[in-house]
Structure formats: structure tokens, C-alpha cells
Design a protein around this motif. Sequence first.
Motif, PDB file in Angstrom:
ATOM      1  N   ALA A 134       0.873  -1.250  -0.054  1.00  0.00           N
ATOM      2  CA  ALA A 134      -0.184  -0.003   0.195  1.00  0.00           C
ATOM      3  C   ALA A 134       0.817   1.185   0.105  1.00  0.00           C
ATOM      4  O   ALA A 134       0.613   2.262  -0.702  1.00  0.00           O
ATOM      5  CB  ALA A 134      -1.101  -0.165   1.270  1.00  0.00           C
ATOM      6  N   GLU A 135       1.885   1.228   0.646  1.00  0.00           N
ATOM      7  CA  GLU A 135       2.961   2.352   0.658  1.00  0.00           C
ATOM      8  C   GLU A 135       3.412   2.655  -0.643  1.00  0.00           C
ATOM      9  O   GLU A 135       3.622   3.731  -0.950  1.00  0.00           O
ATOM     10  CB  GLU A 135       4.011   2.121   1.772  1.00  0.00           C
ATOM     11  N   ALA A 136       3.848   1.438  -1.386  1.00  0.00           N
ATOM     12  CA  ALA A 136       4.591   1.510  -2.562  1.00  0.00           C
ATOM     13  C   ALA A 136       3.467   2.075  -3.637  1.00  0.00           C
ATOM     14  O   ALA A 136       3.817   3.130  -4.384  1.00  0.00           O
ATOM     15  CB  ALA A 136       4.925   0.102  -3.004  1.00  0.00           C
ATOM     16  N   ASP A 137       2.122   1.794  -3.368  1.00  0.00           N
ATOM     17  CA  ASP A 137       1.171   2.262  -4.289  1.00  0.00           C
ATOM     18  C   ASP A 137       0.734   3.715  -3.973  1.00  0.00           C
ATOM     19  O   ASP A 137       0.719   4.560  -5.120  1.00  0.00           O
ATOM     20  CB  ASP A 137      -0.259   1.375  -4.019  1.00  0.00           C
ATOM     21  N   ARG A 138       0.778   4.078  -2.779  1.00  0.00           N
ATOM     22  CA  ARG A 138       0.855   5.628  -2.580  1.00  0.00           C
ATOM     23  C   ARG A 138       1.937   6.423  -3.171  1.00  0.00           C
ATOM     24  O   ARG A 138       1.488   7.704  -3.662  1.00  0.00           O
ATOM     25  CB  ARG A 138       0.586   5.762  -1.039  1.00  0.00           C
ATOM     26  N   GLU A 139       3.240   5.830  -3.092  1.00  0.00           N
ATOM     27  CA  GLU A 139       4.300   6.728  -3.548  1.00  0.00           C
ATOM     28  C   GLU A 139       4.108   6.678  -5.149  1.00  0.00           C
ATOM     29  O   GLU A 139       4.500   7.709  -5.709  1.00  0.00           O
ATOM     30  CB  GLU A 139       5.588   5.708  -3.081  1.00  0.00           C
ATOM     31  N   ALA A 140       3.546   5.640  -5.741  1.00  0.00           N
ATOM     32  CA  ALA A 140       3.448   5.596  -7.215  1.00  0.00           C
ATOM     33  C   ALA A 140       2.545   6.678  -7.599  1.00  0.00           C
ATOM     34  O   ALA A 140       2.526   7.532  -8.564  1.00  0.00           O
ATOM     35  CB  ALA A 140       2.949   3.937  -7.700  1.00  0.00           C
ATOM     36  N   LEU A 141       1.315   6.643  -6.970  1.00  0.00           N
ATOM     37  CA  LEU A 141       0.231   7.845  -7.161  1.00  0.00           C
ATOM     38  C   LEU A 141       0.905   9.146  -6.929  1.00  0.00           C
ATOM     39  O   LEU A 141       0.542   9.945  -7.710  1.00  0.00           O
ATOM     40  CB  LEU A 141      -1.032   7.402  -6.173  1.00  0.00           C
ATOM     41  N   ARG A 142       1.459   9.489  -5.848  1.00  0.00           N
ATOM     42  CA  ARG A 142       2.020  10.526  -5.618  1.00  0.00           C
ATOM     43  C   ARG A 142       2.978  11.082  -6.632  1.00  0.00           C
ATOM     44  O   ARG A 142       2.713  12.097  -7.175  1.00  0.00           O
ATOM     45  CB  ARG A 142       2.937  10.815  -4.340  1.00  0.00           C
ATOM     46  N   GLN A 143       3.781  10.162  -7.204  1.00  0.00           N
ATOM     47  CA  GLN A 143       4.830  10.383  -8.389  1.00  0.00           C
ATOM     48  C   GLN A 143       3.867  10.805  -9.660  1.00  0.00           C
ATOM     49  O   GLN A 143       4.141  11.680 -10.394  1.00  0.00           O
ATOM     50  CB  GLN A 143       5.615   9.443  -8.558  1.00  0.00           C
ATOM     51  N   ALA A 144       2.739   9.920  -9.835  1.00  0.00           N
ATOM     52  CA  ALA A 144       1.828  10.146 -10.948  1.00  0.00           C
ATOM     53  C   ALA A 144       1.454  11.482 -11.011  1.00  0.00           C
ATOM     54  O   ALA A 144       1.298  12.259 -11.804  1.00  0.00           O
ATOM     55  CB  ALA A 144       0.875   8.987 -11.228  1.00  0.00           C
ATOM     56  N   GLU A 145       0.786  11.968  -9.795  1.00  0.00           N
ATOM     57  CA  GLU A 145       0.155  13.218  -9.673  1.00  0.00           C
ATOM     58  C   GLU A 145       1.077  14.219  -9.609  1.00  0.00           C
ATOM     59  O   GLU A 145       0.912  15.306 -10.473  1.00  0.00           O
ATOM     60  CB  GLU A 145      -0.456  13.250  -8.232  1.00  0.00           C
ATOM     61  N   ALA A 146       2.447  13.998  -9.239  1.00  0.00           N
ATOM     62  CA  ALA A 146       3.334  15.261  -9.509  1.00  0.00           C
ATOM     63  C   ALA A 146       3.707  15.299 -10.907  1.00  0.00           C
ATOM     64  O   ALA A 146       4.080  16.425 -11.520  1.00  0.00           O
ATOM     65  CB  ALA A 146       4.713  14.833  -8.608  1.00  0.00           C
ATOM     66  N   ALA A 147       3.779  14.125 -11.639  1.00  0.00           N
ATOM     67  CA  ALA A 147       3.928  14.328 -13.210  1.00  0.00           C
ATOM     68  C   ALA A 147       3.029  15.052 -13.906  1.00  0.00           C
ATOM     69  O   ALA A 147       3.329  15.878 -14.920  1.00  0.00           O
ATOM     70  CB  ALA A 147       4.321  12.887 -13.737  1.00  0.00           C
ATOM     71  N   ASP A 148       1.727  14.661 -13.580  1.00  0.00           N
ATOM     72  CA  ASP A 148       0.644  15.408 -14.246  1.00  0.00           C
ATOM     73  C   ASP A 148       0.685  16.687 -13.750  1.00  0.00           C
ATOM     74  O   ASP A 148       0.281  17.714 -14.684  1.00  0.00           O
ATOM     75  CB  ASP A 148      -0.787  14.590 -13.351  1.00  0.00           C
ATOM     76  N   LEU A 149       0.858  17.332 -12.728  1.00  0.00           N
ATOM     77  CA  LEU A 149       0.835  18.578 -12.221  1.00  0.00           C
ATOM     78  C   LEU A 149       1.983  19.294 -13.139  1.00  0.00           C
ATOM     79  O   LEU A 149       1.743  20.560 -13.599  1.00  0.00           O
ATOM     80  CB  LEU A 149       1.341  18.789 -10.881  1.00  0.00           C
ATOM     81  N   VAL A 150       3.274  18.686 -13.138  1.00  0.00           N
ATOM     82  CA  VAL A 150       4.348  19.336 -14.186  1.00  0.00           C
ATOM     83  C   VAL A 150       3.537  19.508 -15.572  1.00  0.00           C
ATOM     84  O   VAL A 150       3.805  20.555 -16.195  1.00  0.00           O
ATOM     85  CB  VAL A 150       5.774  18.270 -14.002  1.00  0.00           C
ATOM     86  N   ARG A 151       3.079  18.454 -16.091  1.00  0.00           N
ATOM     87  CA  ARG A 151       2.508  18.572 -17.293  1.00  0.00           C
ATOM     88  C   ARG A 151       1.382  19.759 -17.429  1.00  0.00           C
ATOM     89  O   ARG A 151       1.559  20.573 -18.701  1.00  0.00           O
ATOM     90  CB  ARG A 151       1.745  17.221 -17.801  1.00  0.00           C
ATOM     91  N   GLN A 152       0.451  19.752 -16.605  1.00  0.00           N
ATOM     92  CA  GLN A 152      -0.367  21.026 -16.442  1.00  0.00           C
ATOM     93  C   GLN A 152       0.420  22.521 -16.464  1.00  0.00           C
ATOM     94  O   GLN A 152       0.084  23.104 -17.270  1.00  0.00           O
ATOM     95  CB  GLN A 152      -1.303  20.905 -15.247  1.00  0.00           C
ATOM     96  N   LEU A 153       1.552  22.363 -15.653  1.00  0.00           N
ATOM     97  CA  LEU A 153       2.235  23.904 -15.386  1.00  0.00           C
ATOM     98  C   LEU A 153       2.915  23.987 -16.903  1.00  0.00           C
ATOM     99  O   LEU A 153       2.891  25.259 -17.261  1.00  0.00           O
ATOM    100  CB  LEU A 153       3.219  23.729 -14.406  1.00  0.00           C
ATOM    101  N   LYS A 154       3.440  22.861 -17.319  1.00  0.00           N
ATOM    102  CA  LYS A 154       4.131  23.123 -18.805  1.00  0.00           C
ATOM    103  C   LYS A 154       3.083  23.592 -19.831  1.00  0.00           C
ATOM    104  O   LYS A 154       3.272  24.412 -20.621  1.00  0.00           O
ATOM    105  CB  LYS A 154       4.793  22.181 -19.169  1.00  0.00           C
ATOM    106  N   ALA A 155       1.808  22.880 -19.601  1.00  0.00           N
ATOM    107  CA  ALA A 155       0.692  23.367 -20.523  1.00  0.00           C
ATOM    108  C   ALA A 155       0.124  25.129 -20.307  1.00  0.00           C
ATOM    109  O   ALA A 155       0.018  25.656 -21.236  1.00  0.00           O
ATOM    110  CB  ALA A 155      -0.234  22.478 -20.628  1.00  0.00           C
ATOM    111  N   GLU A 156      -0.009  25.129 -19.095  1.00  0.00           N
ATOM    112  CA  GLU A 156      -0.311  26.719 -18.765  1.00  0.00           C
ATOM    113  C   GLU A 156       0.850  27.708 -19.224  1.00  0.00           C
ATOM    114  O   GLU A 156       0.695  28.771 -19.774  1.00  0.00           O
ATOM    115  CB  GLU A 156      -0.518  26.688 -17.250  1.00  0.00           C
ATOM    116  N   ALA A 157       2.091  27.203 -18.892  1.00  0.00           N
ATOM    117  CA  ALA A 157       3.283  27.975 -19.489  1.00  0.00           C
ATOM    118  C   ALA A 157       3.250  28.086 -20.878  1.00  0.00           C
ATOM    119  O   ALA A 157       3.574  29.238 -21.490  1.00  0.00           O
ATOM    120  CB  ALA A 157       4.707  27.314 -18.906  1.00  0.00           C
ATOM    121  N   GLY A 158       2.775  27.199 -21.661  1.00  0.00           N
ATOM    122  CA  GLY A 158       2.866  27.116 -23.251  1.00  0.00           C
ATOM    123  C   GLY A 158       1.697  28.079 -23.509  1.00  0.00           C
ATOM    124  O   GLY A 158       1.909  29.071 -24.466  1.00  0.00           O
TER     125      GLY A 158
END
Length: 153
Positions: free
Chosen positions: A83-107
Motif C-alpha cells: 500500500a505504501e508503494a502504491d501511494r508513492e506511485a500515485l504521488r509520483q503520477a500526480e506530480a508528473a501530471d502537475l508538471v504537465r499541467q504547469l508546462k501546458a499553462e506556461a505554453g
Amino acid sequence: MTPDEFNRLKEEEKAHLRQLRDLKQQHRDVQRKASILGALRGMNTDGLQAETEAQTDALLRGAITQEARLDLAMEGEADRARAEADREALRQAEAADLVRQLKAEAGATAGEASTRPGATPDAAARTIGRTPPEAPPPAAPRDDKTLGRPRGQ
């Protein structure tokens, strides 16, 4: 009594004492064996055997219970780690999604920045987040009036 008779009697006495010692040793051995046999017969009672089996069964049940508890605890730890590994993977996926959103907004912001007057498209494309100030404010006019001697002289 002659010395030969004395030696003969002495040897007969020694032989008799050896026989007596051997008989006493045999008697002790027989008594020991009888004692052991009696103890074994005394231990072979049905009540004692049933009690021994009950105690053995109780010990085995306790050991099995402890082993099952240990297995459950280890499975729970494995689930917790998973469960801890799943939470960490979800957190990393959310962080990657946030970076994509910021890049899209920056674009999108870069597209708007290029339409502003005085903005270079190159600077807007390289900037993520805040945009740099457009130009520094003009310096205040310098007044040559001083109270003392002018500087630099």
C-alpha cells in the motif's frame, strides 16, 4: 603353622573375598535393574500417559497458534508495504501530471506573452512561472547640488 600353609590359607581367603565381592556386585546390579523395571512399570500407567499426551497436544496447539499469528502479521506487513508503494506511485503520477499541467499553462502563457507589445517570443518560451520585468524604471534625474564638496574631486 608353616609359611607354606600360611600362604595357602591367605590365598584361599583372598579367593573367598573376591567371590564375595563379585556376588555383592551382582546383587547390586540385580537390585538396580529391579528398581529401573519398577520405575518403568510405574510410568506406564494410563493416567500418566493420557496426561502426557494432553500436555503435548496443548503445546502443539499453542505452537500452531503462534505460527499462524506470525504468518498473519507478516502478511499484514507485506500488505502495508505494498500500500505504501502504491501511494508513492500515485504521488509520483500526480506530480508528473502537475508538471504537465504547469508546462501546458506556461505554453498558453507564452502564447499570450508573445502577443504583448515588447515581448520576445524566445523569452516567453523559456519562462515557466513568473515572467521577468519588461524594463527597469528610468533613473531619477541627478541633482548636482550637494552640501559639501562634490564627490570625485
